[in-house]
Design a protein around this motif. Structure first.
Motif, PDB file in Angstrom:
ATOM      1  N   ALA A  22       0.833  -1.212   0.000  1.00 23.27           N
ATOM      2  CA  ALA A  22       0.000   0.000   0.000  1.00 23.27           C
ATOM      3  C   ALA A  22       0.868   1.263   0.000  1.00 23.27           C
ATOM      4  O   ALA A  22       0.466   2.291   0.533  1.00 23.27           O
ATOM      5  N   HIS A  23       2.060   1.155  -0.560  1.00 24.16           N
ATOM      6  CA  HIS A  23       3.034   2.254  -0.637  1.00 24.16           C
ATOM      7  C   HIS A  23       3.505   2.718   0.737  1.00 24.16           C
ATOM      8  O   HIS A  23       4.028   3.828   0.871  1.00 24.16           O
ATOM      9  N   HIS A  24       3.353   1.879   1.762  1.00 23.66           N
ATOM     10  CA  HIS A  24       3.848   2.217   3.096  1.00 23.66           C
ATOM     11  C   HIS A  24       5.369   2.067   3.133  1.00 23.66           C
ATOM     12  O   HIS A  24       5.966   1.365   2.304  1.00 23.66           O
ATOM     13  N   ASP A  25       5.990   2.710   4.109  1.00 27.72           N
ATOM     14  CA  ASP A  25       7.439   2.632   4.254  1.00 27.72           C
ATOM     15  C   ASP A  25       7.879   1.214   4.597  1.00 27.72           C
ATOM     16  O   ASP A  25       7.228   0.522   5.389  1.00 27.72           O
ATOM     17  N   ILE A  26       8.996   0.816   4.019  1.00 25.00           N
ATOM     18  CA  ILE A  26       9.609  -0.477   4.358  1.00 25.00           C
ATOM     19  C   ILE A  26      10.829  -0.282   5.245  1.00 25.00           C
ATOM     20  O   ILE A  26      11.350  -1.251   5.786  1.00 25.00           O
ATOM     21  N   PHE A  27      11.268   0.963   5.383  1.00 26.74           N
ATOM     22  CA  PHE A  27      12.374   1.311   6.272  1.00 26.74           C
ATOM     23  C   PHE A  27      11.886   2.433   7.181  1.00 26.74           C
ATOM     24  O   PHE A  27      11.614   3.531   6.709  1.00 26.74           O
ATOM     25  N   LEU A  28      11.781   2.152   8.473  1.00 24.38           N
ATOM     26  CA  LEU A  28      11.311   3.165   9.407  1.00 24.38           C
ATOM     27  C   LEU A  28      12.460   3.941  10.041  1.00 24.38           C
ATOM     28  O   LEU A  28      12.254   5.026  10.571  1.00 24.38           O
ATOM     29  N   VAL A  97       4.928  -6.835   4.255  1.00 21.07           N
ATOM     30  CA  VAL A  97       5.713  -5.607   4.205  1.00 21.07           C
ATOM     31  C   VAL A  97       5.741  -5.112   2.767  1.00 21.07           C
ATOM     32  O   VAL A  97       5.633  -3.916   2.519  1.00 21.07           O
ATOM     33  N   TYR A  98       5.854  -6.044   1.826  1.00 20.28           N
ATOM     34  CA  TYR A  98       5.966  -5.698   0.411  1.00 20.28           C
ATOM     35  C   TYR A  98       4.633  -5.854  -0.312  1.00 20.28           C
ATOM     36  O   TYR A  98       3.812  -6.701   0.033  1.00 20.28           O
ATOM     37  N   GLN A  99       4.471  -5.049  -1.337  1.00 18.25           N
ATOM     38  CA  GLN A  99       3.264  -5.074  -2.166  1.00 18.25           C
ATOM     39  C   GLN A  99       3.473  -6.039  -3.322  1.00 18.25           C
ATOM     40  O   GLN A  99       4.165  -5.719  -4.294  1.00 18.25           O
ATOM     41  N   GLY A 100       2.917  -7.198  -3.222  1.00 24.73           N
ATOM     42  CA  GLY A 100       2.989  -8.164  -4.317  1.00 24.73           C
ATOM     43  C   GLY A 100       4.398  -8.646  -4.610  1.00 24.73           C
ATOM     44  O   GLY A 100       5.290  -8.589  -3.781  1.00 24.73           O
ATOM     45  N   ARG A 101       4.578  -9.134  -5.825  1.00 21.47           N
ATOM     46  CA  ARG A 101       5.874  -9.653  -6.254  1.00 21.47           C
ATOM     47  C   ARG A 101       6.841  -8.517  -6.537  1.00 21.47           C
ATOM     48  O   ARG A 101       6.431  -7.405  -6.863  1.00 21.47           O
TER      49      ARG A 101
END
Length: 151
Positions: A22-28, A97-101
């Motif tokens: 959902a385009h959220h951050d993967i690195f906080l 955490v990730y959006q799809g492939r």
């Protein structure tokens, strides 16, 4: 309908990206980025990948890798899977955490490697996160420049 199979070649050069769900951050924070780099290094060693360039943004990453053995999907499953477990454990979360492939584009090494590497490390400049690529410490830019300048 089944997903199309990926083209995986021994000696293939790929531009790989993976975006946050959902385009959220993967690195906080920086610890997340250090963790990802550690896992990425282990994956490169285990799967015999050559990393030509990388850049960690906030909600996605870019890597330019060469797969000596044609094992892109297996390595990406390891990278994204182990990082997801670590991220979720560290931040007391569950789920994706990730959006799809991941997106992996096979590219021509001789004609496109330099331009692609430039594109990847200039990503933070293009989106105005920094004014110079050397200011972004989460890319391979400084290592690339140091290897060219230092004897």
């Amino acid at each position: 309908m089944a997903r199309p199979l990926r083209i995986e070649l021994a000696g293939g050069l790929y531009h790989v990206t993976s975006r946050g769900n959902a385009h959220h951050d993967i690195f906080l924070d920086d610890d997340d980025r250090l963790c990802w780099l550690e896992i990425f290094g282990q994956v490169c060693e285990r799967f015999n990948w050559i990393c030509h360039a990388y850049c960690l943004m906030t909600n996605h990453y870019h890597v330019v890798i060469e797969t000596i053995e044609g094992n892109l999907s297996a390595g990406m499953r390891q990278l994204n899977g182990v990082y997801t477990q670590s991220f979720n454990r560290r931040h007391q979360r569950v789920g994706h955490v990730y959006q799809g492939r991941f997106k992996g584009i096979l590219v021509e090494k001789e004609s496109y490697l330099l331009e692609l590497s430039r594109y990847v490390v200039l990503n933070p400049v293009r989106v105005l996160m920094v004014s110079l690529p050397g200011q972004w410490k989460w890319s391979s830019y400084n290592a690339m420049i140091d290897s060219v300048i230092s004897p």
